[in-house]
Design an enzyme around this catalytic site. Structure first.
Site, mmCIF file in Angstrom:
data_model
loop_
_atom_site.group_PDB
_atom_site.id
_atom_site.type_symbol
_atom_site.label_atom_id
_atom_site.label_comp_id
_atom_site.label_asym_id
_atom_site.label_seq_id
_atom_site.Cartn_x
_atom_site.Cartn_y
_atom_site.Cartn_z
ATOM 1 C CG ASP A 63 3.746 -61.367 -37.526
ATOM 2 O OD1 ASP A 63 2.918 -62.287 -37.656
ATOM 3 O OD2 ASP A 63 4.928 -61.456 -37.920
ATOM 4 C CD GLU A 110 8.259 -62.367 -36.062
ATOM 5 O OE1 GLU A 110 9.220 -63.122 -35.944
ATOM 6 O OE2 GLU A 110 7.989 -61.771 -37.117
ATOM 7 C CG ASN A 111 7.315 -58.445 -35.431
ATOM 8 O OD1 ASN A 111 6.526 -59.115 -36.088
ATOM 9 N ND2 ASN A 111 8.608 -58.452 -35.657
ATOM 10 C CG ASN A 118 12.186 -63.697 -38.427
ATOM 11 O OD1 ASN A 118 10.958 -63.770 -38.423
ATOM 12 N ND2 ASN A 118 12.826 -62.661 -38.912
ATOM 13 C CG HIS A 119 11.897 -60.204 -35.624
ATOM 14 N ND1 HIS A 119 13.126 -59.586 -35.555
ATOM 15 C CD2 HIS A 119 11.414 -59.940 -36.854
ATOM 16 C CE1 HIS A 119 13.365 -58.953 -36.697
ATOM 17 N NE2 HIS A 119 12.340 -59.162 -37.510
ATOM 18 C CG HIS A 138 7.270 -66.465 -38.818
ATOM 19 N ND1 HIS A 138 6.310 -65.569 -38.437
ATOM 20 C CD2 HIS A 138 8.423 -65.766 -38.907
ATOM 21 C CE1 HIS A 138 6.859 -64.380 -38.286
ATOM 22 N NE2 HIS A 138 8.133 -64.454 -38.575
ATOM 23 C CG HIS A 168 8.416 -63.535 -41.993
ATOM 24 N ND1 HIS A 168 9.231 -63.002 -41.024
ATOM 25 C CD2 HIS A 168 9.115 -63.436 -43.155
ATOM 26 C CE1 HIS A 168 10.382 -62.606 -41.581
ATOM 27 N NE2 HIS A 168 10.324 -62.852 -42.865
ATOM 28 C CG HIS A 171 4.725 -57.760 -40.681
ATOM 29 N ND1 HIS A 171 5.282 -56.812 -39.850
ATOM 30 C CD2 HIS A 171 5.007 -58.953 -40.109
ATOM 31 C CE1 HIS A 171 5.891 -57.407 -38.833
ATOM 32 N NE2 HIS A 171 5.732 -58.718 -38.978
HETATM 33 FE FE LIG Z 1 6.667 -60.370 -37.878
HETATM 34 FE FE LIG Z 2 9.159 -62.646 -38.847
#
Ligand SMILES: [Fe+2]
Ligand SMILES: [Fe+2]
Length: 264
Positions: free
Chosen positions: A8, A37-38, A65-66, A149, A174, A176
Site C-alpha cells: 500500500d 488504495e492509499n 476498501n479505500h 486485502h 491492508h 500496513h
Molecule cells: Fe491500505
Molecule cells: Fe485497506
C-alpha cells in the site's frame, strides 16, 4: 520469471519511495504490481496518480476498501483494467476485479484483487468467488496472483491454504504492517500474510501520530494527516516457474530509502 509486489502506497511519501525504488530496481523484474488504495493522501487514488505510477513501470495497480474514496476514480476504473477494485464487491459496482496481462517475456499473468470480510464491510464470500474465478482463469493462464486485502490474519492464512496449488501467489495487504511468514506452501503457492506499506514510518500505519492517538483517546472523528519522513519500501520479490505456474522463491523487501541509497 521475477515479480515485484509493493505494498500500500501511502500518500506523497509513499509515491516518492516507490519512484525511487523502481528507478533503481525495475529492470530486475518481468512484472510489477502495486497496491494503490492509499496513494491520494492516504484515501483512495486519482486517475492522475494511477497514470503516474503506470508510467514508472507498474503493470497493475490493485485496490482495497479505500479504492472508492475518491469518486473521480470510478470512471477510470470502468475504462482501465490496469487498476483493479476487489473482485468480490456486489455486481454492478464500477471497475474490474481481475485482469490478465503479459509480462516482459510474454507470459500471461492473471492478477486478482480480493477483499476479506472479517472486521470489514460484509461483501460477497472471497473464498467461493475466487475459487469460481480461478476455474475460469486457469483455462487461459497458469500464473495467478492474488492480492487478498484483509484485516484478520486467520482469514488470510485460510485463503492461502484454500488456494494452495490453485494460485501461484497469495499475498495479504491492508494492515500496513509486514509479517515475517513468507513461505512456499506444500502445493507450490507462494504466501505471506501481509506485505506491509510503503510510506513514512514516522507515524501510525502511514498517518501522523498526532492525528491518530486522539481518536483512541476520545473516540471522536479526527482528520487524519499523512506522516512524513523516514520513508520505507515494503513488498515482496517473487520468483515463479512459468512453465507450471508455481512459486519457487518469495523474499520480503523492507528497506528505508537511506538503506537503499536513494536519498542522503
Ligand atoms: Fe491500505
Ligand atoms: Fe485497506
Amino acid at each position: 520469471m521475477k515479480v515485484l509486489v509493493i505494498g500500500d502506497i501511502v500518500g506523497n511519501p509513499g509515491r516518492k519511495a516507490l519512484k525511487g525504488y523502481l528507478d533503481k530496481n525495475k529492470n530486475n523484474y518481468d512484472f510489477i504490481i502495486v497496491n494503490g488504495e492509499n496513494s491520494a493522501a492516504g484515501f483512495g487514488i486519482t486517475g492522475k496518480l494511477a497514470d503516474e505510477m503506470l508510467s514508472w513501470g507498474v503493470d497493475v495497480i490493485t485496490g482495497g476498501n479505500h479504492i472508492w474514496d475518491k469518486k473521480e476514480i470510478y470512471e477510470y476504473l470502468d475504462r482501465s483494467d490496469r487498476i483493479l477494485r476487489p473482485y468480490n464487491y456486489p455486481n454492478g459496482v464500477p471497475g474490474f476485479g481481475y485482469t490478465i496481462k503479459k509480462d516482459k517475456k510474454g507470459n500471461k499473468v492473471a492478477v486478482i484483487s480480493l477483499q476479506g470480510r472479517v472486521f470489514m464491510t460484509p461483501i460477497d464470500c472471497p473464498f467461493t468467488k475466487v475459487n469460481e474465478l480461478i476455474e475460469e482463469v486457469r483455462k487461459e493462464c497458469k500464473i495467478i496472483i492474488i492480492d487478498f486485502h484483509a484485516e484478520a490474519t486467520s482469514e488470510k492464512i485460510a485463503l492461502g491454504k484454500y488456494l494452495d496449488g490453485k494460485a501461484t501467489l497469495v499475498y495479504g495487504t491492508h494492515t500496513h504492517i509486514q509479517t515475517a511468514d513468507n513461505k512456499i506452501l506444500s502445493e507450490g503457492t507462494g504466501y505471506i500474510t501481509d506485505i506491509g506499506m510503503t510510506g513514512s514510518d514516522n507515524g501510525i500505519i502511514g498517518m501522523k501520530s498526532e492525528s491518530i492517538i486522539p481518536k483512541f483517546l476520545t473516540s471522536l472523528p479526527q482528520r487524519f494527516e499523512i506522516a512524513e519522513g523516514n520513508e520505507r519500501v515494503n513488498g515482496i520479490s517473487v520468483e515463479i516457474d512459468e512453465e507450471v505456474g508455481e512459486c519457487t522463491r518469495i523474499d520480503r523487501i523492507n528497506l528505508s530509502l537511506l538503506e537503499l541509497g536513494i536519498f542522503e
